[in-house]
Design a protein around this motif. Structure first.
Motif, PDB file in Angstrom:
ATOM      1  N   LYS A  57       0.831  -1.197   0.000  1.00 14.40           N
ATOM      2  CA  LYS A  57       0.000   0.000   0.000  1.00 14.40           C
ATOM      3  C   LYS A  57       0.869   1.253   0.000  1.00 14.40           C
ATOM      4  O   LYS A  57       1.656   1.461   0.902  1.00 14.40           O
ATOM      5  CB  LYS A  57      -0.930  -0.001   1.207  1.00 14.40           C
ATOM      6  CG  LYS A  57      -1.958  -1.106   1.145  1.00 14.40           C
ATOM      7  CD  LYS A  57      -2.904  -1.063   2.313  1.00 14.40           C
ATOM      8  CE  LYS A  57      -3.918  -2.186   2.176  1.00 14.40           C
ATOM      9  NZ  LYS A  57      -4.920  -2.137   3.239  1.00 14.40           N
ATOM     10  N   LYS A  96       0.625   5.208   0.189  1.00  7.81           N
ATOM     11  CA  LYS A  96      -0.347   6.208   0.632  1.00  7.81           C
ATOM     12  C   LYS A  96       0.171   7.626   0.458  1.00  7.81           C
ATOM     13  O   LYS A  96       1.334   7.898   0.709  1.00  7.81           O
ATOM     14  CB  LYS A  96      -0.690   6.013   2.111  1.00  7.81           C
ATOM     15  CG  LYS A  96      -1.548   4.824   2.380  1.00  7.81           C
ATOM     16  CD  LYS A  96      -2.027   4.815   3.822  1.00  7.81           C
ATOM     17  CE  LYS A  96      -2.952   3.639   4.017  1.00  7.81           C
ATOM     18  NZ  LYS A  96      -3.730   3.740   5.230  1.00  7.81           N
ATOM     19  N   THR A 111      -6.905  11.061   1.588  1.00 10.14           N
ATOM     20  CA  THR A 111      -5.908   9.990   1.696  1.00 10.14           C
ATOM     21  C   THR A 111      -6.107   9.062   0.511  1.00 10.14           C
ATOM     22  O   THR A 111      -7.172   8.452   0.354  1.00 10.14           O
ATOM     23  CB  THR A 111      -6.053   9.212   3.016  1.00 10.14           C
ATOM     24  OG1 THR A 111      -5.918  10.128   4.102  1.00 10.14           O
ATOM     25  CG2 THR A 111      -4.992   8.122   3.125  1.00 10.14           C
ATOM     26  N   THR A 156      -4.780   5.727  -1.425  1.00 11.57           N
ATOM     27  CA  THR A 156      -4.040   4.484  -1.218  1.00 11.57           C
ATOM     28  C   THR A 156      -4.020   3.692  -2.517  1.00 11.57           C
ATOM     29  O   THR A 156      -5.074   3.348  -3.050  1.00 11.57           O
ATOM     30  CB  THR A 156      -4.689   3.629  -0.107  1.00 11.57           C
ATOM     31  OG1 THR A 156      -4.823   4.423   1.072  1.00 11.57           O
ATOM     32  CG2 THR A 156      -3.848   2.400   0.202  1.00 11.57           C
ATOM     33  N   GLU A 171      -2.718   0.225  -4.113  1.00 13.19           N
ATOM     34  CA  GLU A 171      -2.229  -1.108  -3.763  1.00 13.19           C
ATOM     35  C   GLU A 171      -1.527  -1.714  -4.973  1.00 13.19           C
ATOM     36  O   GLU A 171      -2.163  -2.002  -5.980  1.00 13.19           O
ATOM     37  CB  GLU A 171      -3.397  -1.989  -3.317  1.00 13.19           C
ATOM     38  CG  GLU A 171      -4.101  -1.447  -2.086  1.00 13.19           C
ATOM     39  CD  GLU A 171      -5.319  -2.257  -1.682  1.00 13.19           C
ATOM     40  OE1 GLU A 171      -5.298  -3.500  -1.853  1.00 13.19           O
ATOM     41  OE2 GLU A 171      -6.285  -1.645  -1.201  1.00 13.19           O
ATOM     42  N   HIS A 201       4.397   6.906  -5.417  1.00 14.91           N
ATOM     43  CA  HIS A 201       4.070   7.939  -4.431  1.00 14.91           C
ATOM     44  C   HIS A 201       4.245   9.331  -5.039  1.00 14.91           C
ATOM     45  O   HIS A 201       3.374  10.202  -4.895  1.00 14.91           O
ATOM     46  CB  HIS A 201       4.940   7.786  -3.182  1.00 14.91           C
ATOM     47  CG  HIS A 201       4.565   8.720  -2.088  1.00 14.91           C
ATOM     48  ND1 HIS A 201       5.037  10.008  -2.014  1.00 14.91           N
ATOM     49  CD2 HIS A 201       3.731   8.561  -1.034  1.00 14.91           C
ATOM     50  CE1 HIS A 201       4.525  10.608  -0.962  1.00 14.91           C
ATOM     51  NE2 HIS A 201       3.722   9.749  -0.347  1.00 14.91           N
TER      52      HIS A 201
END
Length: 161
Positions: A22, A24, A127, A129, A131, A144
């Motif tokens: 994950k 984030k 937020t 996320t 995966e 990211h």
């Protein structure tokens, strides 16, 4: 030797998949969750920041913002077109959007991206996320940075409305 799987009540059990990693990103905005949600789901606004680059030109931005619907963004870049596809799994205005994500149309495998929008006393927090498969663990920083740039772009789009 051949592999076999046992049937349970006529259903083949799924092979266990390795846990996804994950990645984030979190950003705060001084606007309501409704405004963030609406900006994410409006193709005219989203084309300014979703997968857009400084050196590219967004040539296609389509959003069908319902569960089972999807999106496509194609950014024409100096080294070729970069396409991004998604299929919405969750659309809960104004708090959550989740989608399967791929860079090829009709890809056999996709990643899951969830965007949670939480109210704050002033504004909201987003937020995101993503995966990713363990095979792509070496790309975590790039993933990211990419989403961080998109969330920066979302902030710029919110400021110019």
């Amino acid at each position: 030797m051949a592999c076999s799987r046992k049937r349970l009540n006529g259903i083949l059990p799924s092979m266990s998949q390795p846990a996804r990693i994950k990645v984030k990103c979190t950003h705060r905005y001084n606007v309501s969750p409704d405004r963030v949600f609406d900006t994410l789901m409006d193709p005219k606004k989203a084309k300014k920041f979703m997968f857009a680059t400084l050196t590219g030109k967004m040539i296609k931005a389509e959003i069908d913002g319902k569960v089972g619907g999807g999106f496509v963004f194609i950014d024409r870049r100096p080294d070729g077109d970069a396409a991004h596809y998604g299929k919405y799994l969750t659309v809960e205005r104004p708090s959550r959007v989740a989608f399967e994500f791929a860079v090829q149309k009709d890809a056999k495998e996709s990643d899951r991206v969830t965007i949670d929008i939480s109210p704050l006393p002033r504004g909201c927090q987003v937020t995101l996320t993503h995966e990713i498969k363990p095979d792509y663990a070496h790309l975590q920083e790039q993933v990211h940075e990419g989403w961080d740039g998109i969330l920066d772009g979302l902030g710029a789009a919110l400021r110019t409305e």
